[in-house]
Design a protein around this motif. Structure first.
Motif, PDB file in Angstrom:
ATOM      1  N   GLN A   1      -7.806   2.228   4.225  1.00 54.59           N
ATOM      2  CA  GLN A   1      -6.288   1.830   4.368  1.00 54.59           C
ATOM      3  C   GLN A   1      -5.987   1.440   5.622  1.00 54.59           C
ATOM      4  O   GLN A   1      -5.218   0.673   6.028  1.00 54.59           O
ATOM      5  CB  GLN A   1      -5.438   2.738   3.649  1.00 54.59           C
ATOM      6  N   GLN A   2      -6.441   2.163   6.667  1.00 54.29           N
ATOM      7  CA  GLN A   2      -6.068   1.865   8.121  1.00 54.29           C
ATOM      8  C   GLN A   2      -6.928   0.647   8.621  1.00 54.29           C
ATOM      9  O   GLN A   2      -6.107  -0.193   9.285  1.00 54.29           O
ATOM     10  CB  GLN A   2      -6.578   3.072   8.962  1.00 54.29           C
TER      11      GLN A   2
ATOM     12  N   ARG B   1      -0.447   4.110   0.630  1.00 55.42           N
ATOM     13  CA  ARG B   1      -1.317   5.079   1.255  1.00 55.42           C
ATOM     14  C   ARG B   1      -1.602   6.330   0.448  1.00 55.42           C
ATOM     15  O   ARG B   1      -1.827   7.617   0.854  1.00 55.42           O
ATOM     16  CB  ARG B   1      -0.298   5.661   2.318  1.00 55.42           C
TER      17      ARG B   1
ATOM     18  N   ARG C   1      -4.651  -6.691   8.545  1.00 55.41           N
ATOM     19  CA  ARG C   1      -3.483  -7.248   8.041  1.00 55.41           C
ATOM     20  C   ARG C   1      -2.610  -7.748   9.385  1.00 55.41           C
ATOM     21  O   ARG C   1      -1.999  -8.708   9.376  1.00 55.41           O
ATOM     22  CB  ARG C   1      -2.504  -6.427   7.171  1.00 55.41           C
TER      23      ARG C   1
ATOM     24  N   TRP D   1      -4.680  -1.941   7.220  1.00 52.72           N
ATOM     25  CA  TRP D   1      -3.437  -2.182   7.998  1.00 52.72           C
ATOM     26  C   TRP D   1      -3.544  -2.995   9.205  1.00 52.72           C
ATOM     27  O   TRP D   1      -2.790  -3.888   9.789  1.00 52.72           O
ATOM     28  CB  TRP D   1      -2.767  -0.774   8.392  1.00 52.72           C
TER      29      TRP D   1
ATOM     30  N   CYS E   1       0.901  -1.127  -0.059  1.00 50.15           N
ATOM     31  CA  CYS E   1       0.023   0.100   0.049  1.00 50.15           C
ATOM     32  C   CYS E   1       0.795   1.165   0.124  1.00 50.15           C
ATOM     33  O   CYS E   1       1.967   1.241   0.691  1.00 50.15           O
ATOM     34  CB  CYS E   1      -0.771  -0.049   1.185  1.00 50.15           C
TER      35      CYS E   1
END
Lengths: 325, 652
Positions: B393-394, B378, B400, B397, B376
């Motif tokens: 995206q957070q 970001r 993941r 993260w 990513c």
């Protein structure tokens, strides 16, 4: 058919990282053209050395890390090299861009795990390493002159010139009235800045970057300049001077917008940009370096995760009073 | 252009403009599909509990006859789509993301296609004389579920017992390729409007807004004509923007309101239905026709002649695709549903079910490759397009890194899995897959915790019981002694049923059998309990008020599922020893969830085995528990889950 890998959505994904990087590189072209026109072929040499060093470093480190070095095609190392090159003096010795490219990619990016994992802006890491290690070579800029004159004199940039004058007890009003100052430095930088601005607007239109960071940078810088210029125009330069000198435009649209090391939330990006702008102005006006952009970006990179944490988006169905209007 | 309804349009955040690819299948009118050799009818074609077969192998059924009955409130019956013989009741492959088999009733058509002599319920052509309750009962008997793809039993949304001021018909159909609603609205607008009138009547709602995306002019025209004389029904043209057809997004577009996280549209006085669903309700109420067929889009670049068909439920997809000229070449992927939210089918040997709105065969060049995702960068594109305004995206993260709590705090459960983020991700990260993974893990952890809690409560109840029995024995002995002494001395005998001292939290002297593990455990439990005594304990596990509020109270006085579970437990407990009989289980929005049932069963087994747990109890098990704490815990958990399943989730 491996079912494990199948998950919606199923449609082909159009954008890719390489596309993003290539668009940014394309947007740099007008700036590169004007810059080269003013300062001669040294600009292109810098680009060549810097990009070559950055790409080679990336390939080497990826190979050493046992990763697939072919990711080089994502173009991120090329872009890092290009951005750094454009921040270097055009007649710098060849080893300066080479070292810069090497440090930018190795220390700025690969030590953290490569693309996507670097907390700092790689190009600015390279720049700061060079600035601190070789201050003389890094601040020797030729005068911009529209003829690729071979006898270009080394002279201070407008920002540097203004700083030096201030330390000598002259006022900026006098400095700007100097014959030659206006024509050479300021006008040259004005054109370069405009070219970067055009490229930046192209990126905005392409939605490759979002408006929050560039606006934040220019606003932060402009507001500080406006206030202090209003208070004492003898000691502080105008917003326009700040916007059109040094790395302002290149930084606002191309450097501070590096997504990996900047804030990621919409509000966070605005704050991040404002911070970069304000810090740049502070370092320029009160600090020990003629241009503070690199330091400002790195300082705000440190803050970015914290900013993100405190600027979450308002999720649908939360936070607002839900009732019929 | 069409006369706009007097309504202001709002927008929703983000979303995407996708190439709609609908014209592939809209060139021809809706086609008919001949009966296949066998109809495979899964017992679970809806959200909620699977239906229970009413027929046996060998039975002869007529078209429209119920072959399986709903189990629990959130469930739906299954009807015979044609006349014929039941040839099997066995697990078959069903269209489900898991690719697993599930119980199906297999019907061999006799070719006569004979209806029942009379429908199983009395049709009410004059529905205005019917009560909302009657309409709801018919909709349930007719097996009507949401035909937009989610397949939620519609009866629950027909008479919610709360004030509804707007019925929204979701005719947005924002997914590319799918055009079944579009064709239905174009060809059967009158029937849809009739259905709307029935549903409005059932809800007692004053107005209906039909939201249709502006890329369906024919449907808009037909609907506008059909409802021009009805002042309560308005067609509203909404912008074509994926996911406009998401319930929450359409509500935002039409009403400018956001459905509260963890809430329901009902909290805003809104109920949403799909046009096909209301048409089915109209037909069920006015004609006595159960849900035995639906419109399905068969399309994609890999289909020879894409088209919409009216299909009997249970028709094998292969048979259906053959009607569309079969497949061209090798499709890159077979899907049920649309390209954004549909799921991959292993092959076409599965039947169509109530939730099947589209059978999609995508050409290899149109599907996303599955190369290794890059890291990513970001870029934030996902944030820009997320209609739920999340930070994809957070979330990615955190998912993941298996930081599920952090993901939950970022409102993971408000993700509607629309896939916009994954479509714009330059690193080609399969984001939705990460969110599903995180959600599943969180649910699993919660289930485990519930199980542990229930086991602990049962264990404590058991200790309390043993203690009670011991004390009763001692008291009996004491009485005997006293009686003996009295007999000796000639004193009056105390009544044998003298109330024993209340063994509240203060422990009586525990019997000290040195090597008696039960006694030791008891002593330990007692010590713990007296330590906790200072703190006023909350009543074990309370049903969350939010859940209770966001769910329509069921007309039944208490929840049959919880009751059934409680009863089963009571039987089991009775087997173990005399146990507190659960009286009424707490009322909870019922949800006959097979998973929950299985968990309950496992829990009962586990509890029987359970050893002393070291968790400090949050409630001392009082000796005469009127309510079985396990049932309570399950009910509460179910309430939570039901609240979540109906499109809302954890917010702090």
């Amino acid at each position: 058919m491996n079912r494990d890998l199948i998950s919606s959505p199923h449609l082909r994904v159009q954008p890719n990282v390489r596309g993003v990087m290539l668009r940014v590189l394309a947007a740099l072209l007008p700036g590169i053209a004007v810059f080269t026109g003013l300062f001669g072929p040294g600009v292109l040499l810098n680009l060549l050395w810097c990009i070559a060093a950055a790409v080679l470093t990336e390939i080497t480190v990826m190979a050493l890390r046992g990763r697939d070095w072919r990711v080089i095609v994502d173009g991120s190392a090329v872009l890092t090299g290009a951005l750094l090159a454009l921040a270097l003096p055009p007649d710098a010795p060849w080893w300066l861009p080479v070292l810069g490219g090497f440090f930018a990619v190795s220390l700025g990016k690969q030590v953290y795990g490569g693309i996507g994992f670097n907390p700092f802006n790689p190009a600015m890491v390279g720049y700061v390493v060079l600035l601190i290690s070789f201050p003389v070579a890094m601040t020797a800029w030729p005068s911009p002159n529209l003829g690729w004159a071979t006898d270009a004199v080394s002279q201070a940039t407008a920002l540097d010139h203004a700083r030096t004058a201030l330390t000598q007890g002259r006022t900026l009003t006098e400095v700007f009235a100097d014959p030659g100052f206006e024509s050479a430095s300021v006008r040259g930088w004005l054109w370069v800045s405009l070219a970067y601005l055009v490229g930046g607007l192209f990126l905005l239109q392409q939605r490759t970057i979002r408006w929050q960071i560039p606006l934040g940078v220019l606003l932060g810088m402009g507001l500080m300049a406006l206030i202090f210029w209003g208070i004492d125009s003898d000691r502080y330069a105008s917003p326009l001077f700040h916007w059109t000198s040094g790395a302002a435009m290149l930084g606002a649209f191309f450097i501070a917008t590096d997504p990996v090391s900047a804030s990621t939330t919409p509000r966070g990006r605005l704050i991040f940009g404002l911070g970069v702008g304000v810090l740049t102005w502070i370092i320029r006006s009160w600090g020990g370096y003629p241009d503070g952009f690199a330091f400002a970006v790195l300082l705000m990179n440190i803050l970015a995760p914290t900013i993100d944490r405190y600027t979450p988006t308002r999720v649908y169905g939360t936070g607002r009073r839900m009732e019929r209007p | 252009m069409i006369a706009e309804a007097p309504i202001r349009l709002y927008g929703f955040h983000g979303g995407l403009h996708l190439d709609d690819r609908k014209s592939l299948a809209t060139g021809q009118p809706i086609g008919e599909v001949p009966l296949p050799d066998a109809l495979i009818l899964p017992l679970s074609q809806h959200i909620g509990g699977a239906a229970k077969p009413r027929v046996k192998v060998g039975d002869v059924v007529r078209r429209g006859q119920t072959v399986a009955d709903p189990q629990g409130v959130v469930s739906s019956p299954v009807h015979a789509p044609t006349s014929g013989r039941i040839v099997a009741i066995e697990p078959r492959r069903v269209p489900h993301p898991s690719g697993l088999k599930a119980d199906c009733v297999v019907l061999e058509p006799d070719g006569l296609d004979q209806w029942l002599d009379a429908p199983e319920w009395t049709p009410l052509p004059d529905f205005t004389a019917a009560s909302g309750e009657q309409i709801r009962v018919i909709a349930r008997a007719a097996g009507i579920v949401g035909l937009g793809g989610a397949a939620f039993p519609s009866a629950i949304k027909l008479n919610p017992g709360r004030v509804v001021d707007t019925l929204i018909i979701n005719g947005a159909e924002c997914e590319p390729y799918i055009s079944c609603d579009q064709m239905l609205m174009t060809e059967q607008a009158d029937e849809i409007v009739l259905g709307i009138r029935v549903v409005l009547h059932a809800l007692g709602a004053p107005r209906c807004l039909i939201g249709v995306e502006d890329n369906k002019p024919a449907a808009i025209r037909a609907l506008s004509r059909a409802c021009e004389k009805d002042a309560h029904i308005h067609v509203v043209v909404v912008p074509t923007r994926y996911p406009q057809g998401g319930e929450k997004q359409l509500i935002q577009t039409l009403a400018g309101l956001e459905v509260p996280s963890e809430g329901l549209p009902l909290d805003l006085g809104i109920v949403c239905h799909n046009p096909g669903t209301v048409r089915a309700v109209g037909r069920a109420v006015c004609l006595g026709e159960p849900l035995i067929e639906r419109i399905i889009t068969v399309t994609g670049e890999a289909v020879a002649q894409p088209r919409n068909f009216r299909v009997r439920l249970g028709t094998p997809m292969r048979h259906l695709v053959e009607q569309a000229g079969g497949l061209k070449g090798t499709p890159g992927r077979l899907l049920m549903g649309g390209p954004m939210m549909g799921f991959a089918l292993p092959n076409l040997d599965v039947p169509v079910i109530k939730a099947t709105n589209c059978v999609l065969a995508l050409a290899p060049e149109t599907i996303r490759a599955t190369p290794e995702a890059q890291p990513c960068i970001r870029c934030g594109e996902c944030v820009t397009v997320c209609p739920s305004r999340l930070l994809p995206q957070q979330l990615y993260w955190h998912a993941r890194a298996r930081e599920f709590e952090a993901a939950e705090n970022l409102n993971l459960f408000d993700c509607i899995e629309c896939g916009c983020c994954a479509i714009v991700c330059p690193s080609h990260i399969p984001l939705v897959q990460y969110y599903r993974f995180a959600k599943t893990e969180i649910h699993a952890a919660e289930a485990e915790k519930r199980e542990a809690d229930a086991a602990r409560l049962r264990h404590e109840a058991r200790l309390a019981r043993i203690e009670r029995e011991e004390r009763a024995k001692e008291e009996a002995r004491a009485r005997k002694k006293a009686a003996l002494a009295a007999a000796k001395s000639g004193a009056p005998t105390p009544p044998p049923d003298a109330a024993p001292a209340k063994p509240a939290a203060a422990p009586a002297t525990a019997p000290t059998g040195d090597d008696d593990p039960v006694a030791i455990a008891m002593a330990r439990a007692q010590a713990r309990r007296s330590a906790n005594n200072a703190v006023p304990a909350p009543a074990s596990v309370e049903t969350e008020p939010t859940a209770a509020e966001t769910n329509p109270p069921t007309p039944a006085d208490d929840d049959p599922v919880a009751r059934a579970i409680a009863a089963a437990k009571a039987r089991k407990a009775a087997k173990e020893a005399a146990a507190p009989t659960p009286s009424e289980a707490p009322q909870a929005p019922a949800e006959d969830d097979p998973v929950a049932k299985a968990i309950a069963a496992a829990k009962a087994r586990k509890a029987a085995k359970a050893a002393a747990t070291e968790i400090p109890p949050d409630a001392p098990a009082t000796e005469s528990d009127a309510e079985d704490p396990v049932a309570k815990a399950i009910a509460a958990a179910k309430a939570r889950k039901a609240a979540r399943d109906t499109a809302a989730d954890n917010r702090e």
